[in-house]
Design an enzyme around this catalytic site. Structure first.
Site, PDB file in Angstrom:
ATOM      1  N   GLU A 263      12.821  11.467   4.900  1.00 29.42           N
ATOM      2  CA  GLU A 263      11.950  12.516   6.171  1.00 29.42           C
ATOM      3  C   GLU A 263      11.947  14.486   5.324  1.00 29.42           C
ATOM      4  O   GLU A 263      10.638  14.781   6.020  1.00 29.42           O
ATOM      5  CB  GLU A 263      11.880  12.608   7.658  1.00 29.42           C
ATOM      6  CG  GLU A 263      12.224  11.403   8.286  1.00 29.42           C
ATOM      7  CD  GLU A 263      10.259  10.439   8.025  1.00 29.42           C
ATOM      8  OE1 GLU A 263       9.868  11.493   7.799  1.00 29.42           O
ATOM      9  OE2 GLU A 263      10.789   9.379   8.387  1.00 29.42           O
ATOM     10  N   GLN A 293      -0.332   3.682  -6.690  1.00 30.10           N
ATOM     11  CA  GLN A 293      -0.622   2.762  -5.654  1.00 30.10           C
ATOM     12  C   GLN A 293      -0.982   2.288  -4.748  1.00 30.10           C
ATOM     13  O   GLN A 293      -1.440   2.722  -4.199  1.00 30.10           O
ATOM     14  CB  GLN A 293       0.959   3.303  -5.460  1.00 30.10           C
ATOM     15  CG  GLN A 293       2.017   2.701  -4.960  1.00 30.10           C
ATOM     16  CD  GLN A 293       3.877   2.143  -4.296  1.00 30.10           C
ATOM     17  OE1 GLN A 293       4.733   2.480  -5.181  1.00 30.10           O
ATOM     18  NE2 GLN A 293       4.530   2.214  -3.072  1.00 30.10           N
TER      19      GLN A 293
END
Length: 726
Positions: A263, A293
């Site tokens: 975070e 990805q």
């Protein structure tokens, strides 16, 4: 001490610097009442979750940052503009290959918002999370070994560290933790936890502090952050209490503190590694060195995990910005680090409490160190040759103004102390067998015991000198009985060495670390010239001849990466200076004048800022500084000083100076950015009777020619106070 023309007018106007009277210590100076006996001890979809929401432990990672991001994009034109401006600035920053100086230090406040007693997490759980952050962001975490071989070259040190705030917004001392009981059973991504009006707690000023709210989150949410550019009143990070830290309520598979690392990556402008386009291959994390990805990875995939035609190596699923379990995410890449650096150098400049002031962490080792703002730890030897400790915690001296904590030992050198992280101290001394001994403070207790020491062996003919270039890293240098330089190091797991580095040295070594895995060592040779040896992360180089005919040992400091400033006393007792600018050493020694009777002590609290302290022929303390443009000339700070001054700087434009007085007591004066306290020539008496306060011991003329293969198992140190006559 002849003076050059004085520098800054604000100091000259105080009027005490133009003359050099002897001056006594301030009224009330003298040994402490008990000083005759040495130095006695004194004692994603959770938006709007309200009470009654789901509170089960998540089994798959879910981050709510994109919920917040999309909400702000749709409701705030200011946020849209700020995000666009930041991305443009980041692109330019990365293209220019910019890097802030030193190591960024970020002040953290943890807001614990709890409904049940279990949610009111312990200080130990909070501390464990700070430890994880400092390892993860400095790439010193021990689980880097799981990075697949094709990706190991991408692992990067962000040079960002975190510490609990020591001062609150009003300037009062604080633990950096707030605790708020709430009637709400859970929170979501609607920012209710961030406001008192909605059952949480208001943030501290977001421009100065990283606010982390820890509480019960619903809907399987592990945490969320607000990207930079959003409203100040909701800026920060939110983490589920059972995904925070490594002990207490932390629960597998999110019990290694990596949710907070993830975070804070968002908080410093990192996107999810797959680009948040669902399961497609068209998204981007705006980072060049991460493979494209197809979507998030869960659990811990086996290598290679292929998607988006990214073979043969596949996804970088060990990255902190993927969705794997805590044990599977262990690294940031170089280009991710560049984005975070750009964030700190653009929209979050006030947050960085270290690089902006040019200082580096860990702080230089010595008998006086500072590991946090408003924190000072001073170490001395008493007349019984035991080690004593006193500290300033931001509010008062501990254990008292005139008192000292007894740490035992019979020491043949003054303590050399390093601090490589918040609330961490490592002290080194020589024993009566001239072996090296070590004790440490781990934030809770002294190790191996209050008065015990760890024997590290050797027969040392100089006091130890220590440097630390990262969390859990210590490098110790001494001279052996052959006058050669020896090196011993702690790598975070075990002690290594002694390593023989050669030379015939006539002064104790001086060591500086200006960056990760970088060490610079200076000694005097048999011709009394300065010689330099350095470790570049791969191999030792040197000795390099730097010249001079020196009357005392060299002193070195680094105010930024690849910058070194070297000071010595010449045969005329004047102060001389030589510097390395990242390319070459200055051709000559710069004469800074004076008639000095002590070796110089030097500190740097800002880029291109140097403060030098010496004792003059009248035994008074003198100060000279470089402000980035010119040298100031010597300023008299009064007193009658015995031995070298010792100095530390815990913040920008802050200096704390310590000297021993004629009564053997320790005295303190400080520069607060405006004036010297308690006055320009006055000193604060801190008591004690000091036998050694880092007085450098000369190498004996006659030395044994051999070093025994074994060292004693036991150090002849006392574990009780000795009655010592003054």
């Amino acid at each position: 001490m002849p003076r050059k023309a004085n520098g800054r007018a604000d100091r000259n106007e105080r009027g005490a610097g133009d003359q050099m009277p002897g001056g006594a210590m301030p009224a009330g100076a003298g040994p402490s009442a008990n000083g005759a006996a040495g130095m006695p001890a004194s004692g994603g979809g959770a938006a709007g979750m309200t009470g009654g929401g789901e509170t089960q432990q998540p089994s798959r990672r879910q981050c709510g940052v994109m919920d917040v991001h999309r909400r702000l994009l749709s409701t705030s034109a200011e946020y849209v503009a700020a995000r666009s401006a930041l991305e443009n600035a980041t692109t330019q920053y990365v293209a220019n290959d910019q890097r802030f100086n030193g190591i960024a230090q970020i002040q953290v406040v943890v807001h614990v918002v709890w409904n049940t007693a279990a949610q009111n997490i312990s200080q130990a759980q909070i501390d464990s999370q700070l430890d994880v952050l400092n390892r993860d962001f400095r790439a010193t975490n021990t689980d880097l070994g799981i990075v697949p071989a094709p990706f190991t070259g991408l692992v990067a040190d962000s040079r960002i560290e975190f510490r609990l705030a020591s001062t609150d917004p009003a300037g009062n001392p604080t633990t950096g933790v707030t605790r708020t009981q709430t009637s709400r059973t859970s929170f979501g991504t609607d920012d209710a936890i961030k406001a008192s009006a909605t059952g949480g707690i208001d943030p501290w000023p977001a421009e100065r502090y990283l606010n982390i709210w820890v509480g019960q989150l619903g809907g399987g949410l592990l945490g969320y952050a607000q990207f930079p550019g959003g409203p100040a009143e909701t800026d920060g990070v939110v983490v589920l209490h059972s995904g925070f830290g490594t002990n207490g309520t932390a629960a597998a598979p999110f019990d290694l503190g990596r949710t907070t690392t993830h975070e804070i990556g968002h908080y410093l402008n990192l996107f999810h590694i797959w680009g948040d386009d669902g399961s497609g291959c068209s998204g981007s994390d705006e980072v060049a060195d991460t493979p494209n990805q197809g979507g998030p990875n869960f659990g811990v995939p086996a290598f290679p995990k292929l998607s988006c035609s990214n073979g043969p190596h596949g996804d970088l699923f060990v990255n902190y910005m993927d969705y794997t379990d805590d044990r599977g995410m262990v690294m940031f890449t170089h280009d991710q680090v560049s984005r975070m650096e750009a964030c700190l150098d653009t929209v979050r400049t006030e947050l960085d409490q270290a690089s902006g002031s040019g200082t580096t962490q860990p702080t230089p080792a010595g008998p006086v160190v500072s590991w946090d703002a408003h924190r000072i730890d001073a170490f001395v030897l008493g007349t019984d040759r035991a080690t004593y400790h006193k500290w300033w915690d931001g509010a008062a001296w501990g254990p008292s103004v005139g008192g000292y904590e007894y740490l035992g030992g019979v020491c043949m050198s003054a303590p050399e102390v390093a601090s490589w992280g918040p609330d961490r101290l490592d002290a080194f001394v020589l024993g009566t067998d001239r072996g090296l001994y070590h004790k440490w403070w781990d934030g809770t207790a002294w190790g191996p015991s209050d008065t015990g020491y760890e024997a590290l062996g050797g027969i040392c003919m100089s006091p130890p000198r220590v440097a630390s270039w990262g969390p859990g890293r210590l490098d110790v240098f001494v001279l052996g009985t052959d006058r050669a330089l020896y090196h011993k190091w702690w790598d975070g797991t075990a002690w290594n060495g002694f390593e023989h580095l050669g030379g015939i040295c006539m002064s104790p070594p001086e060591v500086v670390a200006w960056g990760p895995d970088r060490l610079d060592v200076f000694v005097l040779g048999t011709d009394n010239a300065v010689y330099h040896k350095w470790w570049d992360g791969t191999a030792w180089n040197g000795f390099e001849y730097l010249g001079g005919i020196c009357a005392g040992p060299p002193t070195a400091v680094a105010w930024g990466p690849d910058r070194l400033d070297l000071f010595v006393i010449g045969t005329d007792s004047a102060l001389y200076h030589k510097w390395y600018d990242g390319t070459a050493w200055s051709a000559d020694w710069e004469n800074l004048g004076g008639i000095c009777v002590s070796a110089p002590t030097v500190v740097s609290w800002d880029a291109d800022r140097l403060d030098v302290f010496v004792v003059g022929t009248d035994s008074a303390l003198y100060h000279q500084w470089w402000d980035g443009t010119s040298w100031s000339g010597f300023e008299s700070l009064g007193g009658i000083c015995i031995g070298e001054p010792r100095v530390t700087a815990w913040g920008a434009d802050r200096l704390d100076v310590f000297v021993a007085g004629t009564d053997g007591g320790m005295y303190h004066k400080w520069w607060d950015g405006t004036a010297w306290g308690p006055s320009i020539t006055g000193y604060e008496a801190l008591g004690g009777v000091i036998s050694d306060f880092k007085l450098d011991q000369p190498v004996p003329d006659q030395l044994p020619s051999t070093v025994p293969e074994q060292v004693p198992d036991q150090m002849p140190m006392t574990t009780t106070r000795q009655a010592v006559l003054n």
